[in-house]
Design a protein around this motif. Structure first.
Motif, PDB file in Angstrom:
ATOM      1  N   THR A 118       0.849  -1.214   0.000  1.00 25.50           N
ATOM      2  CA  THR A 118       0.000   0.000   0.000  1.00 25.50           C
ATOM      3  C   THR A 118       0.871   1.247   0.000  1.00 25.50           C
ATOM      4  O   THR A 118       0.603   2.225  -0.692  1.00 25.50           O
ATOM      5  CB  THR A 118      -0.925  -0.009   1.237  1.00 25.50           C
ATOM      6  N   LEU A 119       1.954   1.172   0.809  1.00 24.10           N
ATOM      7  CA  LEU A 119       2.868   2.316   0.921  1.00 24.10           C
ATOM      8  C   LEU A 119       3.602   2.572  -0.399  1.00 24.10           C
ATOM      9  O   LEU A 119       3.644   3.715  -0.884  1.00 24.10           O
ATOM     10  CB  LEU A 119       3.885   2.052   2.039  1.00 24.10           C
ATOM     11  N   THR A 120       4.137   1.499  -0.988  1.00 21.83           N
ATOM     12  CA  THR A 120       4.872   1.678  -2.254  1.00 21.83           C
ATOM     13  C   THR A 120       3.927   2.095  -3.380  1.00 21.83           C
ATOM     14  O   THR A 120       4.293   2.918  -4.227  1.00 21.83           O
ATOM     15  CB  THR A 120       5.619   0.385  -2.662  1.00 21.83           C
ATOM     16  N   GLY A 121       2.704   1.557  -3.348  1.00 23.00           N
ATOM     17  CA  GLY A 121       1.693   1.960  -4.335  1.00 23.00           C
ATOM     18  C   GLY A 121       1.400   3.448  -4.218  1.00 23.00           C
ATOM     19  O   GLY A 121       1.280   4.160  -5.221  1.00 23.00           O
ATOM     20  N   PHE A 122       1.307   3.932  -2.983  1.00 18.25           N
ATOM     21  CA  PHE A 122       1.037   5.344  -2.699  1.00 18.25           C
ATOM     22  C   PHE A 122       2.149   6.225  -3.268  1.00 18.25           C
ATOM     23  O   PHE A 122       1.897   7.202  -3.975  1.00 18.25           O
ATOM     24  CB  PHE A 122       0.929   5.525  -1.175  1.00 18.25           C
ATOM     25  N   VAL A 123       3.401   5.820  -2.972  1.00 18.76           N
ATOM     26  CA  VAL A 123       4.558   6.620  -3.410  1.00 18.76           C
ATOM     27  C   VAL A 123       4.643   6.642  -4.939  1.00 18.76           C
ATOM     28  O   VAL A 123       4.824   7.710  -5.549  1.00 18.76           O
ATOM     29  CB  VAL A 123       5.870   6.054  -2.804  1.00 18.76           C
ATOM     30  N   VAL A 124       4.460   5.482  -5.556  1.00 17.58           N
ATOM     31  CA  VAL A 124       4.581   5.409  -7.019  1.00 17.58           C
ATOM     32  C   VAL A 124       3.462   6.207  -7.698  1.00 17.58           C
ATOM     33  O   VAL A 124       3.692   6.855  -8.732  1.00 17.58           O
ATOM     34  CB  VAL A 124       4.610   3.936  -7.492  1.00 17.58           C
ATOM     35  N   ALA A 125       2.258   6.204  -7.107  1.00 18.94           N
ATOM     36  CA  ALA A 125       1.156   6.989  -7.684  1.00 18.94           C
ATOM     37  C   ALA A 125       1.494   8.482  -7.658  1.00 18.94           C
ATOM     38  O   ALA A 125       1.230   9.209  -8.622  1.00 18.94           O
ATOM     39  CB  ALA A 125      -0.138   6.734  -6.916  1.00 18.94           C
ATOM     40  N   VAL A 126       2.089   8.931  -6.563  1.00 14.66           N
ATOM     41  CA  VAL A 126       2.466  10.342  -6.457  1.00 14.66           C
ATOM     42  C   VAL A 126       3.567  10.667  -7.478  1.00 14.66           C
ATOM     43  O   VAL A 126       3.515  11.704  -8.154  1.00 14.66           O
ATOM     44  CB  VAL A 126       2.920  10.691  -5.014  1.00 14.66           C
ATOM     45  N   VAL A 127       4.533   9.749  -7.618  1.00 22.14           N
ATOM     46  CA  VAL A 127       5.603   9.953  -8.611  1.00 22.14           C
ATOM     47  C   VAL A 127       5.003   9.990 -10.028  1.00 22.14           C
ATOM     48  O   VAL A 127       5.359  10.840 -10.852  1.00 22.14           O
ATOM     49  CB  VAL A 127       6.679   8.837  -8.505  1.00 22.14           C
ATOM     50  N   GLY A 128       4.040   9.093 -10.285  1.00 21.49           N
ATOM     51  CA  GLY A 128       3.358   9.061 -11.592  1.00 21.49           C
ATOM     52  C   GLY A 128       2.635  10.371 -11.866  1.00 21.49           C
ATOM     53  O   GLY A 128       2.642  10.874 -12.993  1.00 21.49           O
ATOM     54  N   ALA A 129       2.014  10.937 -10.817  1.00 16.69           N
ATOM     55  CA  ALA A 129       1.287  12.205 -10.966  1.00 16.69           C
ATOM     56  C   ALA A 129       2.245  13.338 -11.338  1.00 16.69           C
ATOM     57  O   ALA A 129       1.925  14.194 -12.164  1.00 16.69           O
ATOM     58  CB  ALA A 129       0.547  12.539  -9.678  1.00 16.69           C
ATOM     59  N   VAL A 130       3.427  13.312 -10.729  1.00 13.58           N
ATOM     60  CA  VAL A 130       4.439  14.336 -11.046  1.00 13.58           C
ATOM     61  C   VAL A 130       4.934  14.134 -12.488  1.00 13.58           C
ATOM     62  O   VAL A 130       5.060  15.097 -13.255  1.00 13.58           O
ATOM     63  CB  VAL A 130       5.620  14.260 -10.052  1.00 13.58           C
ATOM     64  N   ALA A 131       5.154  12.873 -12.850  1.00 15.53           N
ATOM     65  CA  ALA A 131       5.654  12.571 -14.198  1.00 15.53           C
ATOM     66  C   ALA A 131       4.672  13.022 -15.267  1.00 15.53           C
ATOM     67  O   ALA A 131       5.066  13.614 -16.281  1.00 15.53           O
ATOM     68  CB  ALA A 131       5.925  11.071 -14.335  1.00 15.53           C
ATOM     69  N   VAL A 132       3.374  12.803 -15.027  1.00 17.74           N
ATOM     70  CA  VAL A 132       2.381  13.173 -16.040  1.00 17.74           C
ATOM     71  C   VAL A 132       2.345  14.685 -16.221  1.00 17.74           C
ATOM     72  O   VAL A 132       2.102  15.191 -17.325  1.00 17.74           O
ATOM     73  CB  VAL A 132       0.983  12.605 -15.679  1.00 17.74           C
ATOM     74  N   GLU A 133       2.615  15.399 -15.160  1.00 14.43           N
ATOM     75  CA  GLU A 133       2.633  16.867 -15.226  1.00 14.43           C
ATOM     76  C   GLU A 133       3.746  17.350 -16.167  1.00 14.43           C
ATOM     77  O   GLU A 133       3.571  18.313 -16.898  1.00 14.43           O
ATOM     78  CB  GLU A 133       2.835  17.412 -13.805  1.00 14.43           C
ATOM     79  N   TYR A 134       4.880  16.656 -16.136  1.00  7.65           N
ATOM     80  CA  TYR A 134       5.992  17.043 -17.014  1.00  7.65           C
ATOM     81  C   TYR A 134       5.750  16.613 -18.458  1.00  7.65           C
ATOM     82  O   TYR A 134       6.006  17.365 -19.391  1.00  7.65           O
ATOM     83  CB  TYR A 134       7.313  16.486 -16.475  1.00  7.65           C
ATOM     84  N   VAL A 135       5.223  15.388 -18.617  1.00  7.43           N
ATOM     85  CA  VAL A 135       4.960  14.915 -19.983  1.00  7.43           C
ATOM     86  C   VAL A 135       3.859  15.758 -20.628  1.00  7.43           C
ATOM     87  O   VAL A 135       3.879  16.039 -21.831  1.00  7.43           O
ATOM     88  CB  VAL A 135       4.567  13.416 -19.971  1.00  7.43           C
ATOM     89  N   ARG A 136       2.903  16.208 -19.797  1.00  9.56           N
ATOM     90  CA  ARG A 136       1.777  17.013 -20.287  1.00  9.56           C
ATOM     91  C   ARG A 136       2.255  18.272 -21.013  1.00  9.56           C
ATOM     92  O   ARG A 136       1.622  18.748 -21.945  1.00  9.56           O
ATOM     93  CB  ARG A 136       0.905  17.403 -19.088  1.00  9.56           C
ATOM     94  N   LYS A 137       3.384  18.807 -20.585  1.00 10.28           N
ATOM     95  CA  LYS A 137       3.887  20.042 -21.188  1.00 10.28           C
ATOM     96  C   LYS A 137       4.309  19.833 -22.644  1.00 10.28           C
ATOM     97  O   LYS A 137       4.349  20.768 -23.433  1.00 10.28           O
ATOM     98  CB  LYS A 137       5.065  20.580 -20.367  1.00 10.28           C
TER      99      LYS A 137
END
Lengths: 301, 235
Positions: free
Chosen positions: A59-78
């Motif tokens: 659950t913890l690693t899933g949480f961290v990776v989801a947050v990292v994914g959210a940051v990554a999508v913000e950069y790719v979105r540009k």
């Protein structure tokens, strides 16, 4: 039904997720990121698989990776500003393929994957409930405190930037919040329900709301009604809660759109017959005015 | 007072620059038009001045404060806004009122002053009677009007307008030019406007910036002062 502890927790967790996810959904849909929840939950699966492989709490690693994914999508979105959904597809492919590869390295993970895919809203434990409460409080505070900047950014990022808003930071914080909400909700309601709670209430609210604030409130109301009636139906019919809630929300969406079409049809007839046409015909043509006097006086002059 | 300057600016979207050696200075209290054929990078020029695009070379400077020492407020009206196409669920009143958000903190309650400015801006563009309509129901010209109203409602020091008269009838365009001239002459605002209707607006202008094709196919920037031979004096 509510005298059972597990049903009380299910209503509590489900209600919280409904409120926060459906409010978030309005912004996500208007930013053309409706599939963000789907993407983050798939990316989060990679974290779950990594956690299981490395013997860390999934659950913890899933949480961290989801947050990292959210940051990554913000950069790719540009790189794909007009088509934000492309950035979502790219990150989702990365997350899901990583999850599949990690899963193949540890065959024992497959069982726990099923619980993450479909969740179990009636088997919510106290820790998951507290995590959901914590994330909901942060999410609710963010959406309330940042409601004005979010309105401006959601409408148009360029004009928000020229208005002096720190668009990149607010947008990043919004994505991280989305990741946190999806990751906290996923073990409870599963991949299917997270996206249905984000997409379906907002999809109807945007169509029927008379204003932006009304769209948020209506979306939250639809989400709450869908979760509570879905849970009740699931209890009475002994059907899986996640799927039942999603079906109820889908039913509400289809009914809402149909009712709106009927209202529009009869409303148009009334419009043709009634005084509104005369009112529109008699109203002055809009004119520019230097001093901001009413258009009626302009037209008279 | 110098509000914005672009010096020796070079910019391009691919590996070929679309703007080269751009030198422009915008002063407060000016009504400036930017003109040029389609594809001449007029919108790019505005975005560079606003800091929305970063130049490959050269310097872009936008003054942080206005002549009174307060934070410079820029009202930008883009040519196209994608949100209009996705059925953004907002009323005209809500949208124009959002221009007031730049005044003060995000959490403060909207005051009577805010409501008065919103109403005045909507009346100035002739949209007050339609204020409860949803923005998705408006025509192209009406959408332009409410974007202009939002910029007016935020009491912008500088109005940067990208083809703001697209979709407007002739009478509306003339009314709009008069309104902008009023903002410049009576209220001391600065207006920079991309336009194709130079013949209609030139009597109101202080300066024209024209983008012209160079011999090598790129675009160069000429102003009244640097290329006076190209223009008949205006104003």
């Amino acid at each position: 039904m509510l005298h059972y502890d597990f049903m009380q927790r299910a209503f509590c967790a489900g209600g919280l997720i409904a409120l926060i996810a459906s409010a978030l959904g309005v912004y996500l849909m208007l930013r053309r990121q409706a599939l963000m929840a789907d993407m983050l939950s798939h990316v989060s699966l990679a974290g779950v698989a990594a956690g299981a492989y490395l013997s860390i709490n999934p659950t913890l690693t899933g949480f961290v990776v989801a947050v990292v994914g959210a940051v990554a999508v913000e950069y790719v979105r540009k790189s794909y500003r007009t088509y934000s959904e492309i950035s979502i597809a790219i990150i989702m492919i990365g997350g899901l393929s990583t999850a599949v590869v990690l899963m193949s390295l540890n065959q024992g993970v497959s069982k726990s994957f099923t619980s993450y895919l479909f969740g179990s809203v009636v088997a919510v434990n106290k820790t998951e409930l507290w995590l959901m409460i914590f994330v909901s409080v942060i999410g609710g505070a963010f959406l309330f405190l940042f409601r004005r900047p979010l309105y401006q950014i959601t409408f148009d990022e360029d004009t928000a930037k020229t208005g002096g808003l720190a668009v990149n930071w607010i947008s990043l914080a919004f994505s991280v919040l989305t990741g946190m909400i999806v990751a906290a909700a996923m073990p409870i309601v599963g991949v299917l329900l997270v996206s249905s709670l984000i997409v379906l209430p907002a999809a109807l609210a945007i169509r029927i709301a008379p204003s932006f604030n009304a769209a948020i409130v209506i979306s939250m109301g639809i989400g709450l009604a869908g979760v509570f009636s879905g849970l009740s139906a699931s209890y009475e019919l002994s059907t899986p809660p996640g799927g039942t809630i999603a079906l109820v929300l889908l039913f509400i969406l289809v009914t809402g759109i149909s009712v709106k079409k009927v209202v529009l049809k009869y409303g148009t007839k009334r419009f043709r017959k009634g005084n509104e046409l005369k009112e529109l015909r008699d109203s002055p043509m809009p004119r520019f005015s230097k001093d901001g006097l009413s258009t009626k006086s302009d037209s008279a002059g | 007072m110098l509000l914005a300057s672009l010096e020796q600016v070079v910019f391009g979207y691919s590996d070929v620059p679309c703007l080269e050696d751009v030198n422009i200075h915008i002063y407060s209290g000016e009504f400036v038009a930017v003109t040029g054929p389609n594809g001449a990078a007029k919108t790019t020029l505005l975005k560079l001045a606003l800091g929305l695009l970063q130049p490959w070379e050269g310097n872009v400077h936008l003054a942080p404060h206005n002549a009174d020492g307060n934070k410079l407020v820029v009202g930008y009206v883009p040519q196209h806004i994608a949100a209009f196409n996705v059925g953004f669920p907002s009323t005209i009143l809500e949208f124009v009122r959002s221009g007031r958000y730049v005044r003060g903190s995000w959490l403060r309650r909207m005051s009577k002053i805010d409501h008065d400015w919103t109403e005045k801006a909507l009346r100035q563009v002739g949209m007050w009677e339609l204020r409860h309509r949803k923005i998705g129901e408006l025509s192209g010209g009406q959408k332009q009007r409410i974007c202009i109203a939002r910029a007016l409602a935020q009491e912008s020091d500088v109005l940067i307008l990208d083809e703001p008269t697209t979709g407007m009838d002739q009478e509306s365009r003339f009314g709009f030019y008069e309104l902008m001239q009023h903002q410049v002459k009576e209220r001391g605002k600065t207006v920079v406007m991309v336009t194709h209707g130079l013949s209609e607006v030139k009597d109101h202008l202080d300066r024209i910036i024209e983008l012209e094709r160079k011999d090598d196919g790129g675009w160069k920037c000429c102003t009244m002062t640097s290329c006076s031979g190209h223009f008949v004096p205006v104003g």
